[in-house]
Design a protein around this motif. Structure first.
Motif, PDB file in Angstrom:
ATOM      1  N   UNK A  72      -0.458  14.298  13.821  1.00 49.03           N
ATOM      2  CA  UNK A  72      -0.428  13.580  12.539  1.00 49.03           C
ATOM      3  C   UNK A  72       0.767  12.647  12.460  1.00 49.03           C
ATOM      4  N   UNK A  73       0.745  11.800  11.441  1.00 52.61           N
ATOM      5  CA  UNK A  73       1.842  10.867  11.201  1.00 52.61           C
ATOM      6  C   UNK A  73       1.900  10.545   9.715  1.00 52.61           C
ATOM      7  N   UNK A  74       3.044  10.038   9.289  1.00 54.21           N
ATOM      8  CA  UNK A  74       3.234   9.609   7.906  1.00 54.21           C
ATOM      9  C   UNK A  74       3.390   8.091   7.882  1.00 54.21           C
ATOM     10  N   UNK A  75       2.655   7.451   6.975  1.00 54.33           N
ATOM     11  CA  UNK A  75       2.678   5.993   6.866  1.00 54.33           C
ATOM     12  C   UNK A  75       3.138   5.612   5.461  1.00 54.33           C
ATOM     13  N   UNK A  76       4.157   4.759   5.379  1.00 51.99           N
ATOM     14  CA  UNK A  76       4.636   4.234   4.098  1.00 51.99           C
ATOM     15  C   UNK A  76       4.330   2.748   4.050  1.00 51.99           C
ATOM     16  N   UNK A  77       3.534   2.341   3.075  1.00 54.39           N
ATOM     17  CA  UNK A  77       3.087   0.948   2.984  1.00 54.39           C
ATOM     18  C   UNK A  77       3.507   0.326   1.666  1.00 54.39           C
ATOM     19  N   UNK A  78       3.516  -0.989   1.637  1.00 58.00           N
ATOM     20  CA  UNK A  78       3.800  -1.753   0.428  1.00 58.00           C
ATOM     21  C   UNK A  78       2.504  -2.480   0.042  1.00 58.00           C
ATOM     22  N   UNK A  79       1.784  -1.965  -0.943  1.00 61.01           N
ATOM     23  CA  UNK A  79       0.426  -2.435  -1.244  1.00 61.01           C
ATOM     24  C   UNK A  79       0.312  -3.913  -1.582  1.00 61.01           C
ATOM     25  N   UNK A  80       1.262  -4.452  -2.344  1.00 56.92           N
ATOM     26  CA  UNK A  80       1.129  -5.854  -2.763  1.00 56.92           C
ATOM     27  C   UNK A  80       1.310  -6.816  -1.600  1.00 56.92           C
ATOM     28  N   UNK A  81       2.213  -6.497  -0.684  1.00 57.66           N
ATOM     29  CA  UNK A  81       2.454  -7.386   0.454  1.00 57.66           C
ATOM     30  C   UNK A  81       1.627  -7.001   1.673  1.00 57.66           C
ATOM     31  N   UNK A  82       1.107  -5.759   1.680  1.00 59.35           N
ATOM     32  CA  UNK A  82       0.334  -5.298   2.814  1.00 59.35           C
ATOM     33  C   UNK A  82       1.173  -4.930   4.025  1.00 59.35           C
ATOM     34  N   UNK A  83       2.479  -4.835   3.869  1.00 60.89           N
ATOM     35  CA  UNK A  83       3.374  -4.532   4.988  1.00 60.89           C
ATOM     36  C   UNK A  83       3.655  -3.037   5.063  1.00 60.89           C
ATOM     37  N   UNK A  84       4.087  -2.597   6.236  1.00 56.27           N
ATOM     38  CA  UNK A  84       4.498  -1.212   6.447  1.00 56.27           C
ATOM     39  C   UNK A  84       6.015  -1.152   6.506  1.00 56.27           C
ATOM     40  N   UNK A  85       6.567  -0.109   5.916  1.00 53.89           N
ATOM     41  CA  UNK A  85       8.021   0.066   5.983  1.00 53.89           C
ATOM     42  C   UNK A  85       8.400   1.312   6.759  1.00 53.89           C
ATOM     43  N   UNK A  86       7.412   2.176   7.070  1.00 50.60           N
ATOM     44  CA  UNK A  86       7.683   3.347   7.903  1.00 50.60           C
ATOM     45  C   UNK A  86       6.392   3.864   8.525  1.00 50.60           C
ATOM     46  N   UNK A  87       6.457   4.185   9.804  1.00 51.91           N
ATOM     47  CA  UNK A  87       5.407   4.939  10.491  1.00 51.91           C
ATOM     48  C   UNK A  87       6.110   6.022  11.283  1.00 51.91           C
TER      49      UNK A  87
END
Length: 262
Positions: free
Chosen positions: A184-199
């Motif tokens: 498994x993995x944890x994904x942190x995303x920024x919905x408005x920009x569509x970018x990821x800040x952590x995987x």
């Protein structure tokens, strides 16, 4: 002797807690928990519960770590001894606690507009009260709300979710039982920009599953974002109503004083 093993996904496509593969656990947000802090939030994902308190921006405590062009972000984490079955007491130097704090810091450094507060410090204190999988995602989601409540400007919301690779299909928002059995993995995303800040990958994943989980985590982030916006909107509405009542009371007191002076 035959070992007992709980089935992760049964023939009907249901998990041990009755959810489907992509179904999230119930999420609750409470942003009125720590009156002594500048902003706080208590977040639950199923049985996992995390409390985050934010202080600052304020004067940096260590001058040697002060940055002249932006604020520094300091993160401390702690795990309650009774939050798990092993009841192990973890000190500040515990590897797991240090990793949790480091990942939260790395997640929010690109998102917090630190350039607005040079020579200052933003302190984030994370307390894991209960854990049943998804501790990092809960901590990140709670930190987002706590920072917003503290008035710290962000470039976007940060919404996190865990995803795992099952033989039949990927799964989202894993419990502790599922995390112990699945890559498994944890994904942190920024919905408005569509970018990821952590995987954050806990184990190795096949590239095909990695891409699929990444896509599903982005879709789940949009759902969590909607919940966050509703909570922030409700709290802002309450603050505005409180300010309006305060202004009316103040105005009435001024009018009474003027009448008494006539």
């Amino acid at each position: 002797m035959m070992s007992l093993r709980i089935e992760i996904l049964n023939e009907g496509g249901f998990r041990s807690d009755g959810r489907r593969q992509y179904e999230l656990r119930e999420i609750t947000f409470d942003s009125t928990t720590q009156a002594s802090s500048d902003g706080s939030a208590r977040v639950t994902h199923g049985l996992t519960e995390v409390l985050v308190s934010v202080f600052g921006p304020r004067e940096a405590r260590v001058r040697s770590q002060t940055l002249h062009d932006r604020a520094t972000i300091h993160v401390e984490a702690s795990i309650a001894p009774l939050s798990t079955g092993d009841r192990r007491r973890r000190g500040r130097g515990d590897k797991r606690i240090l990793e949790l704090a480091a990942m939260i810091k790395a997640t929010f450094e690109p998102v917090v507009q630190t350039s607005l507060y040079p020579r200052s410090q933003i302190d984030i204190f994370v307390q894991v009260l209960q854990q049943d999988g998804g501790v990092l995602q809960a901590a990140i989601n709670a930190t987002t709300i706590a920072l917003i409540n503290a008035g710290v400007p962000l470039t976007d919301y940060v919404c996190a979710v865990t995803g795992g690779a099952h033989a039949a299909a990927p799964m989202l928002d894993l419990t502790a039982l599922e995390e112990s059995d699945l890559p498994h993995m944890t994904v942190a995303s920024m919905p408005r920009s569509g970018r990821l800040t952590l995987v954050s990958m806990e184990t190795r994943l096949h590239i095909d599953r990695f891409e699929e989980i990444l896509r599903l985590a982005g879709e789940a982030g949009a759902v969590i974002h909607k919940e966050m916006r509703a909570v922030v909107k409700e709290r802002t509405k309450g603050l505005l109503e409180g300010m309006s009542i305060g202004l009316r009371v103040s105005k009435a007191a001024e009018e009474d004083a003027m009448v008494e002076n006539e």
